[in-house]
Design a protein around this motif. Structure first.
Motif, PDB file in Angstrom:
ATOM      1  N   ALA A 122       0.797  -1.162  -0.066  1.00  0.00           N
ATOM      2  CA  ALA A 122      -0.039   0.139  -0.033  1.00  0.00           C
ATOM      3  C   ALA A 122       0.689   1.350  -0.134  1.00  0.00           C
ATOM      4  N   ILE A 123       1.983   1.301   0.733  1.00  0.00           N
ATOM      5  CA  ILE A 123       2.902   2.559   0.828  1.00  0.00           C
ATOM      6  C   ILE A 123       3.619   2.676  -0.318  1.00  0.00           C
ATOM      7  N   LYS A 124       3.795   1.561  -1.105  1.00  0.00           N
ATOM      8  CA  LYS A 124       4.439   1.903  -2.430  1.00  0.00           C
ATOM      9  C   LYS A 124       3.585   2.150  -3.572  1.00  0.00           C
ATOM     10  N   LYS A 125       2.159   1.897  -3.598  1.00  0.00           N
ATOM     11  CA  LYS A 125       1.078   2.210  -4.242  1.00  0.00           C
ATOM     12  C   LYS A 125       1.008   3.858  -3.894  1.00  0.00           C
ATOM     13  N   ILE A 126       0.970   4.135  -2.765  1.00  0.00           N
ATOM     14  CA  ILE A 126       0.835   5.663  -2.478  1.00  0.00           C
ATOM     15  C   ILE A 126       2.128   6.299  -2.877  1.00  0.00           C
ATOM     16  N   GLN A 127       3.258   5.918  -2.931  1.00  0.00           N
ATOM     17  CA  GLN A 127       4.205   6.614  -3.222  1.00  0.00           C
ATOM     18  C   GLN A 127       4.290   6.727  -4.802  1.00  0.00           C
ATOM     19  N   ASP A 128       3.804   5.963  -5.440  1.00  0.00           N
ATOM     20  CA  ASP A 128       3.814   5.944  -6.998  1.00  0.00           C
ATOM     21  C   ASP A 128       2.422   6.744  -7.601  1.00  0.00           C
ATOM     22  N   ALA A 129       1.512   7.115  -6.481  1.00  0.00           N
ATOM     23  CA  ALA A 129       0.108   7.661  -7.012  1.00  0.00           C
ATOM     24  C   ALA A 129       0.254   9.053  -7.869  1.00  0.00           C
ATOM     25  N   ASP A 130      -0.619   8.972  -8.680  1.00  0.00           N
ATOM     26  CA  ASP A 130      -0.443  10.642  -9.457  1.00  0.00           C
ATOM     27  C   ASP A 130      -1.143  11.293  -8.518  1.00  0.00           C
ATOM     28  N   ARG A 131      -0.641  12.615  -8.845  1.00  0.00           N
ATOM     29  CA  ARG A 131      -1.319  13.854  -8.000  1.00  0.00           C
ATOM     30  C   ARG A 131      -2.257  14.468  -8.912  1.00  0.00           C
ATOM     31  N   ASN A 132      -3.228  13.644  -9.042  1.00  0.00           N
ATOM     32  CA  ASN A 132      -4.529  14.005  -9.989  1.00  0.00           C
ATOM     33  C   ASN A 132      -5.502  14.778  -9.114  1.00  0.00           C
ATOM     34  N   SER A 133      -6.849  14.945  -9.626  1.00  0.00           N
ATOM     35  CA  SER A 133      -8.158  15.842  -9.139  1.00  0.00           C
ATOM     36  C   SER A 133      -8.415  15.003  -8.050  1.00  0.00           C
ATOM     37  N   ASP A 134      -8.398  13.668  -7.891  1.00  0.00           N
ATOM     38  CA  ASP A 134      -9.043  13.015  -6.721  1.00  0.00           C
ATOM     39  C   ASP A 134      -7.797  13.160  -5.405  1.00  0.00           C
TER      40      ASP A 134
END
Length: 150
Positions: free
Chosen positions: A46-58
């Motif tokens: 989950a932490i890895k996914k958060i680190q790689d997450a796009d900084r989009n509108s959501d």
């Protein structure tokens, strides 16, 4: 049957119960260790996914709600906001919605989110994803363990 035979039988039953009890306890402990290791793997993913997450509108909506929550918690809109380098532009784009809020030039080391403090420095609130995760970990662990009957 002799008395010594009955004593030996009682000792045998007692020893048998101890052995079974110890085996049950050992089995439960091993199961708890496996569950804990699995939970840690899930947190790591989950932490890895958060680190790689796009900084989009959501993500921008998440930061906006974090700002609102932080202002409510601190009790004043006059705040200084700190964030990591990835989130700085997202926070900057939201500042016009939050009069009295200022973005600090200092960046913090976190997965995402914000830390805020009142401008007079008397109140602080850590609303980073890291802090939120740490606050929720015990509840998540408990929930997962209950799914395994522990």
């Amino acid at each position: 049957m002799t008395e010594s035979y009955l004593k030996a039988k009682r000792r045998q039953k007692k020893l048998e119960k101890q052995i079974i009890g110890n085996a049950d306890l050992d089995s439960r402990n091993k199961q708890l260790v496996l569950i804990e290791e699995s939970i840690e793997k899930v947190f790591d993913k989950a932490i890895k996914k958060i680190q790689d997450a796009d900084r989009n509108s959501d993500y921008s909506k998440l930061i906006s709600s974090m700002l609102e929550e932080s202002i409510r918690t601190i009790g004043t809109p006059d705040i200084i906001i700190q964030t990591n380098s990835k989130d700085k532009s997202v926070v900057q784009s939201l500042l016009s919605k939050f009069s009295g809020a200022t973005l600090s030039n200092d960046v913090i080391d976190c997965l995402g989110g914000i830390k805020v403090q009142s401008k007079d420095g008397t109140m602080k609130f850590d609303n980073t994803i890291d802090a939120r995760l740490e606050r929720l970990k015990p509840l998540i662990r408990k929930d997962i363990a209950s799914k395994f009957g522990r």
